[in-house]
Design a protein around this motif. Structure first.
Motif, mmCIF file in Angstrom:
data_model
loop_
_atom_site.group_PDB
_atom_site.id
_atom_site.type_symbol
_atom_site.label_atom_id
_atom_site.label_comp_id
_atom_site.label_asym_id
_atom_site.label_seq_id
_atom_site.Cartn_x
_atom_site.Cartn_y
_atom_site.Cartn_z
ATOM 1 N N PHE A 11 0.823 -1.216 0.000
ATOM 2 C CA PHE A 11 0.000 0.000 0.000
ATOM 3 C C PHE A 11 0.855 1.264 0.000
ATOM 4 O O PHE A 11 0.447 2.280 -0.573
ATOM 5 C CB PHE A 11 -0.971 -0.001 1.181
ATOM 6 C CG PHE A 11 -2.110 -0.959 0.997
ATOM 7 C CD1 PHE A 11 -2.837 -0.985 -0.178
ATOM 8 C CD2 PHE A 11 -2.452 -1.847 1.992
ATOM 9 C CE1 PHE A 11 -3.880 -1.868 -0.353
ATOM 10 C CE2 PHE A 11 -3.502 -2.734 1.828
ATOM 11 C CZ PHE A 11 -4.212 -2.743 0.650
ATOM 12 N N TRP A 13 3.710 1.542 -1.586
ATOM 13 C CA TRP A 13 4.128 1.678 -2.987
ATOM 14 C C TRP A 13 2.981 2.215 -3.834
ATOM 15 O O TRP A 13 3.172 3.092 -4.676
ATOM 16 C CB TRP A 13 4.594 0.326 -3.523
ATOM 17 C CG TRP A 13 4.812 0.300 -4.991
ATOM 18 C CD1 TRP A 13 5.740 1.012 -5.689
ATOM 19 C CD2 TRP A 13 4.088 -0.455 -5.947
ATOM 20 N NE1 TRP A 13 5.635 0.734 -7.030
ATOM 21 C CE2 TRP A 13 4.634 -0.174 -7.205
ATOM 22 C CE3 TRP A 13 3.043 -1.363 -5.854
ATOM 23 C CZ2 TRP A 13 4.150 -0.763 -8.368
ATOM 24 C CZ3 TRP A 13 2.575 -1.951 -7.009
ATOM 25 C CH2 TRP A 13 3.134 -1.636 -8.246
ATOM 26 N N ASP A 14 1.773 1.712 -3.597
ATOM 27 C CA ASP A 14 0.611 2.167 -4.363
ATOM 28 C C ASP A 14 0.345 3.644 -4.130
ATOM 29 O O ASP A 14 0.050 4.385 -5.070
ATOM 30 C CB ASP A 14 -0.610 1.338 -3.975
ATOM 31 C CG ASP A 14 -1.835 1.714 -4.778
ATOM 32 O OD1 ASP A 14 -1.696 2.002 -5.996
ATOM 33 O OD2 ASP A 14 -2.938 1.714 -4.209
ATOM 34 N N SER A 15 0.480 4.105 -2.894
ATOM 35 C CA SER A 15 0.200 5.519 -2.613
ATOM 36 C C SER A 15 1.332 6.432 -3.079
ATOM 37 O O SER A 15 1.118 7.623 -3.277
ATOM 38 C CB SER A 15 -0.058 5.729 -1.123
ATOM 39 O OG SER A 15 1.111 5.433 -0.391
ATOM 40 N N LEU A 17 2.916 6.067 -5.977
ATOM 41 C CA LEU A 17 2.889 6.187 -7.431
ATOM 42 C C LEU A 17 2.197 7.475 -7.851
ATOM 43 O O LEU A 17 1.225 7.890 -7.218
ATOM 44 C CB LEU A 17 2.143 4.997 -8.050
ATOM 45 C CG LEU A 17 2.870 3.667 -8.054
ATOM 46 C CD1 LEU A 17 1.951 2.582 -8.607
ATOM 47 C CD2 LEU A 17 4.131 3.732 -8.868
ATOM 48 N N PHE A 63 -2.036 -7.702 -7.595
ATOM 49 C CA PHE A 63 -2.015 -6.321 -7.115
ATOM 50 C C PHE A 63 -0.931 -5.505 -7.806
ATOM 51 O O PHE A 63 -1.169 -4.378 -8.252
ATOM 52 C CB PHE A 63 -1.815 -6.292 -5.600
ATOM 53 C CG PHE A 63 -1.717 -4.910 -5.036
ATOM 54 C CD1 PHE A 63 -2.851 -4.136 -4.875
ATOM 55 C CD2 PHE A 63 -0.493 -4.366 -4.677
ATOM 56 C CE1 PHE A 63 -2.772 -2.849 -4.366
ATOM 57 C CE2 PHE A 63 -0.398 -3.093 -4.171
ATOM 58 C CZ PHE A 63 -1.540 -2.334 -4.007
ATOM 59 N N VAL A 64 0.275 -6.069 -7.900
ATOM 60 C CA VAL A 64 1.390 -5.341 -8.513
ATOM 61 C C VAL A 64 1.124 -5.099 -9.999
ATOM 62 O O VAL A 64 1.322 -3.994 -10.505
ATOM 63 C CB VAL A 64 2.714 -6.104 -8.296
ATOM 64 C CG1 VAL A 64 3.823 -5.541 -9.161
ATOM 65 C CG2 VAL A 64 3.116 -6.033 -6.834
ATOM 66 N N TRP A 66 -1.793 -5.086 -11.517
ATOM 67 C CA TRP A 66 -2.961 -4.220 -11.678
ATOM 68 C C TRP A 66 -2.555 -2.759 -11.446
ATOM 69 O O TRP A 66 -3.005 -1.856 -12.129
ATOM 70 C CB TRP A 66 -4.040 -4.617 -10.681
ATOM 71 C CG TRP A 66 -5.356 -3.922 -10.877
ATOM 72 C CD1 TRP A 66 -5.623 -2.597 -10.698
ATOM 73 C CD2 TRP A 66 -6.565 -4.512 -11.303
ATOM 74 N NE1 TRP A 66 -6.929 -2.335 -10.974
ATOM 75 C CE2 TRP A 66 -7.534 -3.497 -11.349
ATOM 76 C CE3 TRP A 66 -6.936 -5.801 -11.627
ATOM 77 C CZ2 TRP A 66 -8.845 -3.747 -11.721
ATOM 78 C CZ3 TRP A 66 -8.240 -6.031 -11.991
ATOM 79 C CH2 TRP A 66 -9.174 -5.014 -12.048
ATOM 80 N N THR A 67 -1.696 -2.546 -10.469
ATOM 81 C CA THR A 67 -1.248 -1.197 -10.136
ATOM 82 C C THR A 67 -0.276 -0.650 -11.175
ATOM 83 O O THR A 67 -0.346 0.521 -11.536
ATOM 84 C CB THR A 67 -0.586 -1.192 -8.747
ATOM 85 O OG1 THR A 67 -1.500 -1.745 -7.809
ATOM 86 C CG2 THR A 67 -0.233 0.205 -8.318
ATOM 87 N N ASP A 68 0.629 -1.494 -11.660
ATOM 88 C CA ASP A 68 1.622 -1.068 -12.647
ATOM 89 C C ASP A 68 1.684 -2.099 -13.776
ATOM 90 O O ASP A 68 2.572 -2.947 -13.813
ATOM 91 C CB ASP A 68 2.993 -0.924 -11.988
ATOM 92 C CG ASP A 68 4.037 -0.340 -12.919
ATOM 93 O OD1 ASP A 68 3.668 0.132 -14.009
ATOM 94 O OD2 ASP A 68 5.221 -0.344 -12.548
#
Length: 90
Positions: A11, A13-15, A17, A63-64, A66-68
């Protein structure tokens, strides 16, 4: 403790980006985010002590990616992440 660290780093890393551009095209990341590198390393460490951490791998991969989604188009970064996961297992 490892699972909590993995979820926290995912989370974080997601925030960290940048938001996607308005055109809808994915932004090209040039450098590997330290949170993502830490996530890979902590996941590898979790695998050394708890084999059940392997059950997190499919969800974490989704998750990874989907996010990137552009991560697969950057083989150098993908191989670096794989190396960080496998490093503690040596």
């Amino acid at each position: 403790m490892f699972v909590a660290s993995i979820v926290y780093l995912a989370f974080a890393w997601d925030s960290a980006l940048p938001p996607p551009p308005a055109s809808g095209l994915a932004a090209q990341a040039t450098a590997l985010a330290p949170q993502l590198a830490g996530l890979a390393l902590v996941f590898g460490l979790a695998l050394t002590h708890h084999r059940t951490a392997l059950l997190l791998a499919p969800g974490l991969a989704v998750f990874v990616l989907w996010t990137d989604p552009g991560l697969l188009r950057r083989p150098r970064q993908a191989l670096l992440l794989l190396g960080l996961v496998l490093l503690p297992l040596l």
